[in-house]
Design an enzyme around this catalytic site. Structure first.
Site, mmCIF file in Angstrom:
data_model
loop_
_atom_site.group_PDB
_atom_site.id
_atom_site.type_symbol
_atom_site.label_atom_id
_atom_site.label_comp_id
_atom_site.label_asym_id
_atom_site.label_seq_id
_atom_site.Cartn_x
_atom_site.Cartn_y
_atom_site.Cartn_z
ATOM 1 N N GLY A 155 -32.526 24.727 66.619
ATOM 2 C CA GLY A 155 -31.207 23.680 67.154
ATOM 3 C C GLY A 155 -29.986 23.034 66.282
ATOM 4 N N ALA A 188 -32.605 14.930 68.280
ATOM 5 C CA ALA A 188 -33.635 13.399 67.593
ATOM 6 C C ALA A 188 -34.490 14.440 66.372
ATOM 7 C CB ALA A 188 -34.739 13.509 68.822
ATOM 8 N N ILE A 230 -32.328 37.978 74.390
ATOM 9 C CA ILE A 230 -32.323 39.122 75.233
ATOM 10 C C ILE A 230 -32.483 38.631 76.576
ATOM 11 C CG2 ILE A 230 -33.536 41.403 76.270
ATOM 12 C CD1 ILE A 230 -35.038 41.636 72.485
ATOM 13 N N LYS A 287 -46.066 35.129 73.938
ATOM 14 C CA LYS A 287 -44.943 35.371 74.722
ATOM 15 C C LYS A 287 -45.753 36.578 75.973
ATOM 16 C CE LYS A 287 -42.028 35.327 70.623
ATOM 17 N NZ LYS A 287 -41.012 35.912 69.479
#
Length: 437
Positions: free
Chosen positions: A20, A48, A140, A209
């Site tokens: 972030g 936030a 990637i 993933k």
């Protein structure tokens, strides 16, 4: 929801950790370029966080943008970027954002893998976009090529190294000969592994993933629960040496395949350590890098390589999605949604086709090799190579190393069980799959 010409695209950021912080910084540093690419300025309307008052000198934004009220923040944004991770509260915040007409960019592999259908259905119902390139393999670009560039092709297999921590550990074990525990400690000292590395070394991260990759590649809903998962905690220095003796390296692989089950197409998804021949492109992937190898009928073999984690690399993927979603917001269009039309069955590990490398401690006497070979024959498993190493003088034992031809995992597993039951077999020392040959 129509976007007014010339008006900025309002962006809300959920989370300001490693990723972030990089997203917020790059949004600020590249504001002019991003505006030119989108066709409108990107206005960060809030970030936030749990502790809004905490100083964050590495995040060059107005401190007043930090808020603890994520529920309110998502209601006043055109695009919400979620990088907090985990299932809740991320899921609720994303759904709330969509209900208020905001597109969503997420890096949340766990949520997409566990509850993707709920998110996709909410996006379709509310007419908004959901992009999640950063959820797999960091910088990637792999999800968009599979989802869009290969949309006209038929993907047969996706095999990759999608966890940088485990690749670093296995690579260092191969190079230095060190054991698993001390190499994990080195990875932690260098920041490649968390204080609690369980999600990485036990394969949970890679399994999430793999589920996402399989869903996109085979147009089928695949969740983490469908993925056979094995980690690397049982990989020993002896396994690494055995791989080296066979001109292989050990990698934790995510493997998604189109297979045949009961005469029809099906999907097999698995994560486990495997020996990979040094001649295969994935064998050269070093340290904490990731790579994904895709095989498609028309395109042939493709490989995607790069940094699979880290603040800036992951932020690069987030911003790529943000530009795409914001551009569509400005133009009034939408990106591709979920494609699950194929609805193929997801089969268990037993129907996957692979090869085994098996090390046995056996009695060093005539006839033992014939007994071992008979067990393989009974299960219909063909032997590619067999090698015997003598034990210490007068020990009466020997090490038998067998590499099989390809067979179903069920047949190979049954073979190992039958070998362990032989009176002449003292111990099944190790079993590892061989892939990429």
């Amino acid at each position: 929801m129509a976007h007014e010409p010339g008006a900025p695209v309002r962006v809300a950021l959920l989370g300001c950790g490693v990723v972030g912080s990089s997203v917020a910084r790059l949004l600020t540093e590249h504001a002019d370029d991003l505006a030119a690419r989108v066709g409108a300025p990107l206005e960060l309307v809030g970030i936030a966080v749990r502790r809004p008052q905490r100083p964050r000198p590495d995040v060059p934004v107005d401190p007043s943008l930090f808020t603890a009220d994520a529920e309110e923040l998502v209601t006043r944004a055109d695009v919400v970027v979620e990088v907090i991770g985990g299932i809740d509260p991320a899921r609720g915040l994303i759904l709330r954002a969509m209900e208020h007409g905001a597109g969503v960019v997420s890096a949340n592999k766990a949520l997409v893998a566990e509850d993707g259908p709920t998110l996709f259905e909410a996006a379709a119902r509310n007419g908004v976009d959901l992009y999640y390139e950063a959820a797999v393999a960091g910088a990637i670009p792999i999800l968009r090529p599979v989802r869009e560039s290969l949309a006209g092709d038929r993907v047969r297999r996706v095999m990759g190294i999608v966890n940088g921590t485990t690749n670093f550990v296995l690579d260092k074990m191969d190079v230095s000969g060190a054991g698993f525990a001390e190499t994990v400690e080195e990875a932690q000292a260098l920041g490649y592994a968390e204080a609690d590395p369980t999600a990485d070394v036990e394969g949970f991260d890679a399994a999430a993933k793999a589920a996402i990759l399989a869903s996109l590649a085979f147009h089928t809903r695949v969740s983490s629960a469908h993925v056979h998962r094995e980690g690397i905690t049982e990989v020993s220095a002896a396994d690494i040496r055995a791989a080296r003796e066979n001109d292989c390296v050990v990698k934790l692989l995510a493997i998604c395949e189109r297979v045949t089950a009961s005469g029809s197409d099906a999907v097999s998804v698995r994560v486990h350590p495997a020996m990979v021949p040094r001649s295969h492109p994935l064998a050269s992937v070093r340290e904490a890098f990731n790579a994904v190898f895709v095989e498609a009928e028309a395109a042939g073999e493709l490989m995607f390589y790069g940094r699979g984690a880290g603040g800036d690399p992951t932020a690069s993927a987030v911003l790529g999605d943000l530009v795409a979603v914001a551009r569509q917001r400005v133009s009034g269009g939408h990106g591709p949604g979920e494609s699950a039309y194929a609805d193929l069955p997801v089969v268990d590990l037993g129907q996957a086709v692979t090869r085994y490398h098996i090390s046995l401690d056996v009695a060093d006497r005539p006839g033992v090799l014939a007994q071992v070979a008979a067990v393989f024959a009974e299960q219909g498993v063909s032997i590619e190579t067999v090698r015997q190493q003598a034990g210490p003088e007068d020990d009466g034992r020997a090490r038998l190393i067998v590499v099989t031809h390809r067979a179903t995992d069920a047949a190979l597993s049954a073979t190992v069980e039958d070998l362990a039951a032989l009176e002449s077999v003292d111990d099944v020392v190790s079993v590892m799959r061989v892939e990429g040959a």
